[in-house]
Design an enzyme around this catalytic site. Sequence first.
Site, mmCIF file in Angstrom:
data_model
loop_
_atom_site.group_PDB
_atom_site.id
_atom_site.type_symbol
_atom_site.label_atom_id
_atom_site.label_comp_id
_atom_site.label_asym_id
_atom_site.label_seq_id
_atom_site.Cartn_x
_atom_site.Cartn_y
_atom_site.Cartn_z
ATOM 1 N N THR A 43 -1.324 -6.156 3.069
ATOM 2 C CA THR A 43 -1.672 -6.712 1.761
ATOM 3 C C THR A 43 -0.476 -6.664 0.817
ATOM 4 O OG1 THR A 43 -3.918 -5.908 2.088
ATOM 5 C CG2 THR A 43 -3.304 -6.580 -0.138
ATOM 6 N N TYR A 106 -14.023 -12.606 3.157
ATOM 7 C CA TYR A 106 -14.598 -13.859 2.657
ATOM 8 C C TYR A 106 -15.825 -14.312 3.449
ATOM 9 C CZ TYR A 106 -15.191 -18.439 0.593
ATOM 10 O OH TYR A 106 -15.723 -19.524 -0.041
ATOM 11 N N TYR A 132 -8.567 -1.592 9.675
ATOM 12 C CA TYR A 132 -8.228 -1.491 8.252
ATOM 13 C C TYR A 132 -9.499 -1.773 7.459
ATOM 14 C CZ TYR A 132 -5.744 -2.621 3.838
ATOM 15 O OH TYR A 132 -5.317 -2.672 2.539
ATOM 16 N N ARG A 137 -11.544 -5.222 -1.260
ATOM 17 C CA ARG A 137 -10.900 -6.524 -1.104
ATOM 18 C C ARG A 137 -11.694 -7.447 -0.184
ATOM 19 N NH1 ARG A 137 -5.685 -7.568 -2.744
ATOM 20 N NH2 ARG A 137 -4.520 -5.811 -3.593
ATOM 21 N N LYS A 161 -7.147 2.795 9.061
ATOM 22 C CA LYS A 161 -6.601 2.929 7.714
ATOM 23 C C LYS A 161 -7.798 2.828 6.784
ATOM 24 C CE LYS A 161 -3.847 0.676 4.100
ATOM 25 N NZ LYS A 161 -3.026 -0.502 3.723
ATOM 26 N N ILE A 203 -0.916 5.168 4.947
ATOM 27 C CA ILE A 203 -0.247 3.880 4.842
ATOM 28 C C ILE A 203 -0.162 3.587 3.352
ATOM 29 C CG2 ILE A 203 -0.350 1.427 5.381
ATOM 30 C CD1 ILE A 203 -1.650 2.132 8.023
#
Length: 292
Positions: A43, A106, A132, A137, A161, A203
């Site tokens: 990202t 999305y 992840y 998000r 993550k 991370i």
Amino acid sequence: MFSGSIPALVTPFRDGAIDEVAFRAFVDWQIAQGSAALVPCGTTGESATMTVEEHNRVVAICVDQAAGRVPVIAGCGSNDTKIALDHMYAAQGAGAAAALVVAPYYNKPNQDGVYRHFAYLAERCDLPIILYNVPSRTITDIGVPVMFRLAEEFQSIVGVKDATGNLGRVTAQRLACGTDFCQLSGNDETALGFMAMGGVGCISVTANIAPRQCADFQAACAAGDWKAALALQDRLYPLHDALFSDSSPGPVKYALSRVRPDMPADVRLPITWPSESSRAAVDRALEIAGLV
């Protein structure tokens, strides 16, 4: 498999193009400063606004410049399962050690869709996968039962993550997936608690700016020196916070331009240059951290 301070690298753009010279120098600096692995095209690396060709090129540059000194965990996520697989093939061909694959965004798949997305990837490519999970998000959560199922069925799914911000998930995931399942914090501000609860690294966004301090923080946590870790946490916390005072990675690139003037600070739309108040917050945080 992975531990310590692992920067989610910014991608330097100059006049709209990837600045390969600056990126190679940045990779060298990160390794010299103690970063334990590198994540290109996450990202923070603005992967969402890269072409497929640019994405794969940045991963290849990172692997080439790292030259085996530290492992490269290539960002390979997409909300299109087949595109994610293509990224994994390209990363594997370039020599990456693992793929960081975000939950599909999305589309809002249900938990069966999340499972099948990652299962499809693991069945077709044996590159190790770090899940992840960043629901803020993606909207989509990789639930603990799905994570357990994936870790149980696929040896190549090796860790997570975790950017949920829910520290209880560290224990829940360890109990479900086992102690060998690699848990990396995806949030700098809660990494201290994450490590105390059984995490093995982070991370990190802040490691773009303060790689030595972040490496020292992770080393203190690994050694159980919580007093030293807390002192570093307090020193770095204003920076952790300021780097998200506007849409990321705008503040990160501004901060990096102050620490490393050789790094271009261009961002790609729809990300914009951070606001005046955000820049002021970054300036204060850099002073507190002793970086300027």
